[in-house]
Write a protein that holds these residues in place. Sequence first.
Motif, PDB file in Angstrom:
ATOM      1  N   ASN A   1      61.350  85.314  80.655  1.00 40.21           N
ATOM      2  CA  ASN A   1      60.764  86.151  81.706  1.00 40.21           C
ATOM      3  C   ASN A   1      59.295  85.770  81.920  1.00 40.21           C
ATOM      4  N   PRO A   2      59.032  84.558  82.441  1.00 38.09           N
ATOM      5  CA  PRO A   2      57.649  84.115  82.644  1.00 38.09           C
ATOM      6  C   PRO A   2      56.905  85.033  83.608  1.00 38.09           C
ATOM      7  N   SER A   3      55.599  84.896  83.616  1.00 37.89           N
ATOM      8  CA  SER A   3      54.809  85.774  84.474  1.00 37.89           C
ATOM      9  C   SER A   3      53.557  85.067  84.963  1.00 37.89           C
ATOM     10  N   LEU A   4      52.976  85.631  86.002  1.00 34.58           N
ATOM     11  CA  LEU A   4      51.588  85.361  86.338  1.00 34.58           C
ATOM     12  C   LEU A   4      50.795  86.540  85.800  1.00 34.58           C
ATOM     13  N   ASP A   5      49.869  86.272  84.910  1.00 36.17           N
ATOM     14  CA  ASP A   5      49.057  87.343  84.341  1.00 36.17           C
ATOM     15  C   ASP A   5      47.763  87.480  85.137  1.00 36.17           C
TER      16      ASP A   5
ATOM     17  N   GLU B   1      37.820  88.425  86.796  1.00 35.04           N
ATOM     18  CA  GLU B   1      39.257  88.331  87.062  1.00 35.04           C
ATOM     19  C   GLU B   1      39.719  86.889  86.937  1.00 35.04           C
ATOM     20  N   GLN B   2      40.962  86.751  86.517  1.00 34.34           N
ATOM     21  CA  GLN B   2      41.554  85.432  86.331  1.00 34.34           C
ATOM     22  C   GLN B   2      43.067  85.555  86.465  1.00 34.34           C
ATOM     23  N   VAL B   3      43.715  84.543  86.998  1.00 32.73           N
ATOM     24  CA  VAL B   3      45.172  84.521  87.125  1.00 32.73           C
ATOM     25  C   VAL B   3      45.694  83.347  86.311  1.00 32.73           C
ATOM     26  N   LEU B   4      46.536  83.644  85.313  1.00 32.26           N
ATOM     27  CA  LEU B   4      47.044  82.613  84.419  1.00 32.26           C
ATOM     28  C   LEU B   4      48.557  82.709  84.276  1.00 32.26           C
ATOM     29  N   ALA B   5      49.193  81.558  84.131  1.00 29.15           N
ATOM     30  CA  ALA B   5      50.618  81.542  83.798  1.00 29.15           C
ATOM     31  C   ALA B   5      50.801  82.176  82.433  1.00 29.15           C
ATOM     32  N   GLY B   6      51.771  83.080  82.310  1.00 33.18           N
ATOM     33  CA  GLY B   6      51.966  83.793  81.060  1.00 33.18           C
ATOM     34  C   GLY B   6      53.408  83.800  80.599  1.00 33.18           C
ATOM     35  N   GLY B   7      53.590  84.352  79.428  1.00 28.93           N
ATOM     36  CA  GLY B   7      54.889  84.351  78.768  1.00 28.93           C
ATOM     37  C   GLY B   7      54.729  83.645  77.436  1.00 28.93           C
ATOM     38  N   LYS B   8      55.361  84.153  76.395  1.00 22.84           N
ATOM     39  CA  LYS B   8      55.100  83.664  75.047  1.00 22.84           C
ATOM     40  C   LYS B   8      55.420  82.182  74.878  1.00 22.84           C
TER      41      LYS B   8
ATOM     42  N   GLY C   1      56.685  81.887  90.818  1.00 25.21           N
ATOM     43  CA  GLY C   1      57.277  80.825  90.011  1.00 25.21           C
ATOM     44  C   GLY C   1      56.660  79.473  90.322  1.00 25.21           C
ATOM     45  N   GLU C   2      56.392  79.224  91.603  1.00 25.82           N
ATOM     46  CA  GLU C   2      55.758  77.966  91.990  1.00 25.82           C
ATOM     47  C   GLU C   2      54.357  77.856  91.408  1.00 25.82           C
ATOM     48  N   GLU C   3      53.621  78.972  91.407  1.00 27.19           N
ATOM     49  CA  GLU C   3      52.273  78.958  90.848  1.00 27.19           C
ATOM     50  C   GLU C   3      52.314  78.715  89.342  1.00 27.19           C
ATOM     51  N   ILE C   4      53.277  79.316  88.653  1.00 27.40           N
ATOM     52  CA  ILE C   4      53.423  79.084  87.213  1.00 27.40           C
ATOM     53  C   ILE C   4      53.678  77.599  86.947  1.00 27.40           C
ATOM     54  N   LYS C   5      54.571  77.025  87.731  1.00 26.81           N
ATOM     55  CA  LYS C   5      54.907  75.610  87.567  1.00 26.81           C
ATOM     56  C   LYS C   5      53.679  74.725  87.828  1.00 26.81           C
ATOM     57  N   ASP C   6      52.906  75.058  88.885  1.00 27.17           N
ATOM     58  CA  ASP C   6      51.716  74.282  89.218  1.00 27.17           C
ATOM     59  C   ASP C   6      50.657  74.389  88.124  1.00 27.17           C
ATOM     60  N   GLN C   7      50.509  75.602  87.566  1.00 29.39           N
ATOM     61  CA  GLN C   7      49.519  75.763  86.508  1.00 29.39           C
ATOM     62  C   GLN C   7      49.884  74.948  85.271  1.00 29.39           C
ATOM     63  N   LEU C   8      51.158  74.951  84.913  1.00 26.13           N
ATOM     64  CA  LEU C   8      51.595  74.165  83.758  1.00 26.13           C
ATOM     65  C   LEU C   8      51.342  72.681  83.998  1.00 26.13           C
ATOM     66  N   LYS C   9      51.603  72.231  85.220  1.00 29.28           N
ATOM     67  CA  LYS C   9      51.334  70.834  85.565  1.00 29.28           C
ATOM     68  C   LYS C   9      49.855  70.533  85.404  1.00 29.28           C
ATOM     69  N   GLY C  10      49.005  71.484  85.803  1.00 28.94           N
ATOM     70  CA  GLY C  10      47.566  71.312  85.644  1.00 28.94           C
ATOM     71  C   GLY C  10      47.141  71.198  84.192  1.00 28.94           C
ATOM     72  N   PHE C  11      47.849  71.876  83.301  1.00 30.11           N
ATOM     73  CA  PHE C  11      47.568  71.783  81.867  1.00 30.11           C
ATOM     74  C   PHE C  11      48.159  70.518  81.252  1.00 30.11           C
TER      75      PHE C  11
ATOM     76  N   SER D   1      57.699  70.681  82.288  1.00 34.96           N
ATOM     77  CA  SER D   1      58.578  71.844  82.425  1.00 34.96           C
ATOM     78  C   SER D   1      59.881  71.435  83.098  1.00 34.96           C
ATOM     79  N   ASP D   2      60.906  72.188  82.822  1.00 35.59           N
ATOM     80  CA  ASP D   2      62.219  71.949  83.435  1.00 35.59           C
ATOM     81  C   ASP D   2      62.912  73.302  83.588  1.00 35.59           C
ATOM     82  N   PHE D   3      62.294  74.183  84.374  1.00 36.55           N
ATOM     83  CA  PHE D   3      62.803  75.535  84.536  1.00 36.55           C
ATOM     84  C   PHE D   3      64.031  75.569  85.436  1.00 36.55           C
ATOM     85  N   VAL D   4      64.907  76.518  85.165  1.00 38.70           N
ATOM     86  CA  VAL D   4      66.017  76.813  86.066  1.00 38.70           C
ATOM     87  C   VAL D   4      65.452  77.630  87.229  1.00 38.70           C
ATOM     88  N   GLN D   5      65.663  77.142  88.451  1.00 39.44           N
ATOM     89  CA  GLN D   5      65.106  77.806  89.627  1.00 39.44           C
ATOM     90  C   GLN D   5      66.073  78.863  90.145  1.00 39.44           C
TER      91      GLN D   5
END
Length: 302
Positions: A8-12, A31-38, A64-74, A78-82
């Motif tokens: 259950n990923p998130s944007l925090d 304020e900050q927006v970060l990809a989240g989830g353990k 979900g797209e933003e989470i994927k983009d943030q991970l790419k930036g780091f 990733s290989d998430f099920v869409q």
Amino acid sequence: MIYTVTFNPSLDYIVRMDKFTAGAINRVNYEQVLAGGKGINVSIVLKNLGHESTALGFLAGFTGEEIKDQLKGFGVKSDFVQLEKGFSRINVKAKADCETEINGQGPDISEAKREELFAQLDKLQEGDTLVLAGSIPKTLPDDIYQKIMARLDGKGIRIVVDAEKNLLLNVLQYHPFLIKPNNHELGDMFGVKLTTDEEIITYAKKLQEKGAQNVLISMAGDGAILLTAEGKSYKCPAPKGKLINSVGAGDSMVAGFITGYMESEGDFEKAFHMGVATGSASAFSENLATRPEVEALLKTIA
């Protein structure tokens, strides 16, 4: 290869304010927006420490797209099920005189999409490490962790589990390599309040009796305790520093432990110290731990 699963990923959306007043307009000063989830946090910290991993799980919609983009930036693979409907959840982390969290629900996950994730996990090979971390959305069955571990049982995959209560207790029969409850979660599993190191060790051993190999108990400012499959126990106080952000500290400890274990070729004490230093480095920073921050703290405890 290391794989992490975040169901259950998130944007925090992280905000800070001098004071929070319920029922009134509150204005933030940070304020900050970060990809989240353990699992995602584990993958980011692993990358910060110099190790590749692949983040798996479910994503949906614009978040979900933003989470994927943030991970790419780091630099995280990733290989998430869409998912076709809904959007990955948004979690609000408000920090003022106290911390308040408002967590979203997350999208619906169909059985077909669940099978896509299972097909990905079926490709894991002997010697791989799999991190199962965090809560599950209401549209997944309560035994999803069990189903995955039963499916992979006997394949020689090193599995790390960081989850609460029944999600964790129900997988112990499959002998996970490492579990990481905190001291409050450990007590909750057995319906007791743990106040001493001796009590924590006693109940951590009960988890080993149920099947866990190695048990890492995080205790926030009191440090951590590790019980190994060989019967050894280690205690490490928390390094000194100013708590800035507790979100992701436990996930960072997991990433640090895995890193230390790999880099020391299986030395549990070194892995433990690396885990404590990494968890603390994240707690003392606005963001997740970096290698220089971890190494600086490691010199104070190892």
